[in-house]
Design a protein around this motif. Structure first.
Motif, PDB file in Angstrom:
ATOM      1  N   ALA A 129     -12.891 -64.680 -33.011  1.00 53.65           N
ATOM      2  CA  ALA A 129     -12.102 -65.138 -31.571  1.00 53.65           C
ATOM      3  C   ALA A 129     -10.711 -64.012 -32.158  1.00 53.65           C
ATOM      4  O   ALA A 129     -10.062 -64.258 -33.035  1.00 53.65           O
ATOM      5  N   ASP A 130     -10.752 -63.029 -31.292  1.00 49.70           N
ATOM      6  CA  ASP A 130      -9.406 -62.401 -31.376  1.00 49.70           C
ATOM      7  C   ASP A 130      -8.617 -63.165 -30.192  1.00 49.70           C
ATOM      8  O   ASP A 130      -8.429 -62.660 -29.319  1.00 49.70           O
ATOM      9  N   SER A 131      -6.997 -63.240 -30.866  1.00 54.71           N
ATOM     10  CA  SER A 131      -5.937 -63.535 -29.883  1.00 54.71           C
ATOM     11  C   SER A 131      -6.343 -64.320 -29.005  1.00 54.71           C
ATOM     12  O   SER A 131      -6.483 -63.944 -27.592  1.00 54.71           O
ATOM     13  N   CYS A 132      -6.259 -65.221 -29.198  1.00 50.61           N
ATOM     14  CA  CYS A 132      -6.419 -66.647 -28.318  1.00 50.61           C
ATOM     15  C   CYS A 132      -6.250 -68.125 -29.027  1.00 50.61           C
ATOM     16  O   CYS A 132      -5.562 -68.243 -30.287  1.00 50.61           O
TER      17      CYS A 132
ATOM     18  N   GLY B 282     -11.987 -63.260 -23.638  1.00 49.15           N
ATOM     19  CA  GLY B 282     -13.229 -62.703 -24.511  1.00 49.15           C
ATOM     20  C   GLY B 282     -13.666 -63.949 -25.826  1.00 49.15           C
ATOM     21  O   GLY B 282     -14.334 -64.332 -26.158  1.00 49.15           O
ATOM     22  N   ALA B 283     -12.421 -64.663 -26.418  1.00 50.72           N
ATOM     23  CA  ALA B 283     -12.997 -65.342 -27.860  1.00 50.72           C
ATOM     24  C   ALA B 283     -12.918 -66.778 -27.218  1.00 50.72           C
ATOM     25  O   ALA B 283     -13.389 -67.387 -28.063  1.00 50.72           O
TER      26      ALA B 283
ATOM     27  N   SER C  63     -30.448 -64.735 -32.118  1.00 50.38           N
ATOM     28  CA  SER C  63     -29.409 -65.075 -32.136  1.00 50.38           C
ATOM     29  C   SER C  63     -27.966 -63.552 -32.499  1.00 50.38           C
ATOM     30  O   SER C  63     -28.604 -62.964 -32.403  1.00 50.38           O
ATOM     31  N   ALA C  64     -26.826 -64.377 -32.251  1.00 53.48           N
ATOM     32  CA  ALA C  64     -26.188 -62.275 -32.525  1.00 53.48           C
ATOM     33  C   ALA C  64     -25.059 -62.477 -33.060  1.00 53.48           C
ATOM     34  O   ALA C  64     -24.122 -64.479 -33.285  1.00 53.48           O
ATOM     35  N   VAL C  65     -23.562 -62.533 -33.572  1.00 55.50           N
ATOM     36  CA  VAL C  65     -22.562 -62.228 -33.875  1.00 55.50           C
ATOM     37  C   VAL C  65     -21.571 -62.403 -32.688  1.00 55.50           C
ATOM     38  O   VAL C  65     -22.041 -61.256 -32.237  1.00 55.50           O
ATOM     39  N   ALA C  66     -21.141 -63.350 -32.539  1.00 55.41           N
ATOM     40  CA  ALA C  66     -19.938 -62.757 -30.967  1.00 55.41           C
ATOM     41  C   ALA C  66     -18.932 -62.615 -31.199  1.00 55.41           C
ATOM     42  O   ALA C  66     -18.005 -63.574 -32.372  1.00 55.41           O
ATOM     43  N   LEU C  67     -18.222 -61.056 -31.020  1.00 52.64           N
ATOM     44  CA  LEU C  67     -16.673 -61.446 -30.838  1.00 52.64           C
ATOM     45  C   LEU C  67     -15.803 -60.959 -29.987  1.00 52.64           C
ATOM     46  O   LEU C  67     -16.338 -60.421 -29.182  1.00 52.64           O
TER      47      LEU C  67
ATOM     48  N   ILE D 218     -20.022 -58.193 -28.191  1.00 57.03           N
ATOM     49  CA  ILE D 218     -18.460 -58.067 -28.044  1.00 57.03           C
ATOM     50  C   ILE D 218     -17.742 -58.128 -26.292  1.00 57.03           C
ATOM     51  O   ILE D 218     -18.387 -58.172 -25.702  1.00 57.03           O
ATOM     52  N   LEU D 219     -17.234 -59.668 -26.441  1.00 55.21           N
ATOM     53  CA  LEU D 219     -16.995 -59.892 -25.055  1.00 55.21           C
ATOM     54  C   LEU D 219     -15.280 -59.783 -25.214  1.00 55.21           C
ATOM     55  O   LEU D 219     -14.078 -59.965 -25.547  1.00 55.21           O
ATOM     56  N   PRO D 220     -15.265 -58.991 -23.870  1.00 50.98           N
ATOM     57  CA  PRO D 220     -13.588 -58.488 -23.687  1.00 50.98           C
ATOM     58  C   PRO D 220     -13.222 -59.882 -22.714  1.00 50.98           C
ATOM     59  O   PRO D 220     -13.037 -60.566 -22.609  1.00 50.98           O
ATOM     60  N   GLY D 221     -11.830 -59.659 -22.703  1.00 51.10           N
ATOM     61  CA  GLY D 221     -10.538 -60.614 -21.687  1.00 51.10           C
ATOM     62  C   GLY D 221     -11.233 -61.053 -20.561  1.00 51.10           C
ATOM     63  O   GLY D 221     -12.303 -60.458 -20.182  1.00 51.10           O
TER      64      GLY D 221
END
Length: 235
Positions: free
Chosen positions: A117-120, A97-98, A88-92, A24-27
């Motif tokens: 990929a949220d809000s980019c 962060g997206a 491997s991983a799922v990236a959110l 979970i990657l922050p802005g």
């Protein structure tokens, strides 16, 4: 808080849960400290891990963020996957962060199974980025408290470094990804609010990004703010 080292930098992260790995990657101006609710929610089903990018949060500081800061952050995220013992991983990712999540999928294809990929967006104008930066400082009490909570007492230096990066992006034409999106081969879900006033022409830009990634999907809401992940978490 646990940490690992990559490229000479100490990078902090937080985690919750067990099982398949979800990053979970922050802005860019947020940190893992702001993602406790997300870690709690997703930690019930995954090993949910959020990191502080270099120069932010509890991670090592970078006096001047390089033009390819998002690409370097993607390299650090790939190193975190390996550090945790996963292939491997799922990236959110949300907002900046997206961008990191998409660059991770484009550059380090072997470590990404899927991306949310949220809000980019992929393209900015110099004027739009200048307006975004101008609205940051001086920060109001709520915004200052948010940044201090995530970065500590030197939060203003962190915000100035990110702002300088955005100004240089505008000077280079505002293209975030170049030819990288066409390299992505894993499933991608774009999410965004059509009422997100921080992102220029977000609906059109999401469709443009989808056209470059085979089999990608999008969820666009007519409500919510920036980012959708926080403003409409139930969606």
């Amino acid at each position: 808080m646990p940490y690992f080292e990559n490229d000479g930098y100490q990078l902090n992260y937080r985690e919750q849960g067990e099982g398949d790995l979800l990053l979970i990657l922050p802005g860019s101006t947020a940190t893992s400290a702001h993602l406790s609710a997300s870690l709690g929610y997703f930690g019930a089903r995954y090993r949910a891990v959020s990191m502080d990018f270099r120069g932010t949060g509890g991670s090592g500081r970078v006096p001047v963020w390089p033009d390819d800061w998002w690409g370097q952050a993607a390299g650090d995220a790939a190193a975190l996957v390996r550090h945790l013992g996963y292939q491997s991983a799922v990236a959110l990712g949300a907002s900046g962060g997206a961008v990191v999540a998409l660059k991770l999928a484009a550059i380090h294809t072997e470590v990404v199974r899927a991306v949310v990929a949220d809000s980019c967006v992929e393209q900015w104008t110099a004027e739009g980025l200048s307006d975004l930066v101008a609205a940051r400082l001086p920060a109001g009490p709520a915004q200052a408290g948010f940044w201090q909570h995530g970065h500590g007492d030197d939060w203003e230096e962190v915000i100035r470094a990110d702002s300088a990066l955005l100004v240089r992006l505008g000077e280079r034409g505002g293209d975030v990804f170049g030819d990288q999106l066409v390299r992505i081969r894993c499933p991608v879900l774009f999410t965004a609010s059509l009422r997100d006033d921080m992102l220029p022409e977000v609906g059109r830009q999401v469709c443009s990004m989808m056209m470059k990634i085979p089999g990608s999907r999008a969820f666009l809401s007519d409500s919510g703010e920036h980012p959708l992940m926080w403003s409409r978490p139930e969606d």
